[in-house]
Design a protein around this motif. Structure first.
Motif, PDB file in Angstrom:
ATOM      1  N   TYR A  40      33.085  30.829 -57.911  1.00 54.83           N
ATOM      2  CA  TYR A  40      31.629  30.915 -57.892  1.00 54.83           C
ATOM      3  C   TYR A  40      31.232  32.033 -56.933  1.00 54.83           C
ATOM      4  N   GLN A  42      27.538  34.520 -55.665  1.00 58.70           N
ATOM      5  CA  GLN A  42      26.089  34.645 -55.740  1.00 58.70           C
ATOM      6  C   GLN A  42      25.714  35.724 -56.747  1.00 58.70           C
ATOM      7  N   VAL A  69      25.711  31.700 -58.943  1.00 60.39           N
ATOM      8  CA  VAL A  69      24.845  30.720 -58.285  1.00 60.39           C
ATOM      9  C   VAL A  69      23.845  31.464 -57.413  1.00 60.39           C
ATOM     10  N   ASP A  70      22.761  30.791 -57.061  1.00 63.57           N
ATOM     11  CA  ASP A  70      21.762  31.427 -56.193  1.00 63.57           C
ATOM     12  C   ASP A  70      22.268  31.584 -54.766  1.00 63.57           C
ATOM     13  N   LEU A  75      25.535  25.507 -53.117  1.00 60.88           N
ATOM     14  CA  LEU A  75      26.625  25.014 -53.967  1.00 60.88           C
ATOM     15  C   LEU A  75      27.519  24.070 -53.170  1.00 60.88           C
ATOM     16  N   LYS A  79      27.940  20.482 -54.848  1.00 58.26           N
ATOM     17  CA  LYS A  79      29.086  20.370 -55.763  1.00 58.26           C
ATOM     18  C   LYS A  79      30.092  19.336 -55.274  1.00 58.26           C
TER      19      LYS A  79
END
Length: 159
Positions: A40, A42, A69-70, A75, A79
């Motif tokens: 993951y 950004q 992801v932002d 996260l 998560k």
């Protein structure tokens, strides 16, 4: 062969990952986190992959395999699952060296640099040597009976 349970895996603590990310934010880096093998990053950093990945063959692969992801910190809060590691990709190698030293001083990370321009940050005790030892135990292979391709003279598994 028995399946490995979640309890047998060594996951990185989320607080340690947040600390690594905070250190990484001090430098010009592309930051990634991995949960259960999935990367993951950004959204704003993914768009800059060409600045950080020095190998053009990796650009398309990176763009196809990372989930955008932002914010990585959000996260980590949201998560569930096994947090594998944090990775930092650097545009400047002097900054990479400074970040490495800063991460080492924390004393809570196992650092690996599989590329000249990255730092992989794992939980203490997570490295190829311990991985080979644990795999050998699962497969019933004693240390002295194993083959160690790519191992250096200083490899703990070879002793």
């Amino acid at each position: 062969m028995d399946e490995i349970s979640d309890e047998q895996l060594i996951s990185m603590a989320k607080e340690a990952a947040k600390k690594a990310i905070a250190i990484g934010r001090k430098y010009d880096t592309l930051l990634e986190v991995y949960f259960d093998g999935q990367g993951y990053a950004q959204k704003d950093e993914i768009a800059q992959v060409r600045k950080y990945h020095k190998n053009p063959n990796m650009w398309d692969y990176f763009l196809r395999t990372r989930i955008a992801v932002d914010r990585l910190e959000d996260l980590l809060d949201e998560k569930e699952g096994n947090l594998d590691k944090v990775q930092m990709l650097f545009a400047d190698m002097e900054e990479r060296e400074e970040a490495w030293k800063e991460l080492e001083r924390e004393g809570v990370f196992e650092l690996v640099g599989s590329l000249q321009y990255n730092i992989e940050i794992n939980a203490v005790g997570v490295n190829k040597g311990t991985g080979l030892v644990n795999l050998g135990k699962i497969l019933g292979i004693r240390r002295e009976d194993g083959s160690h391709p790519g191992a250096s003279d200083g490899c703990g598994y070879c002793r």
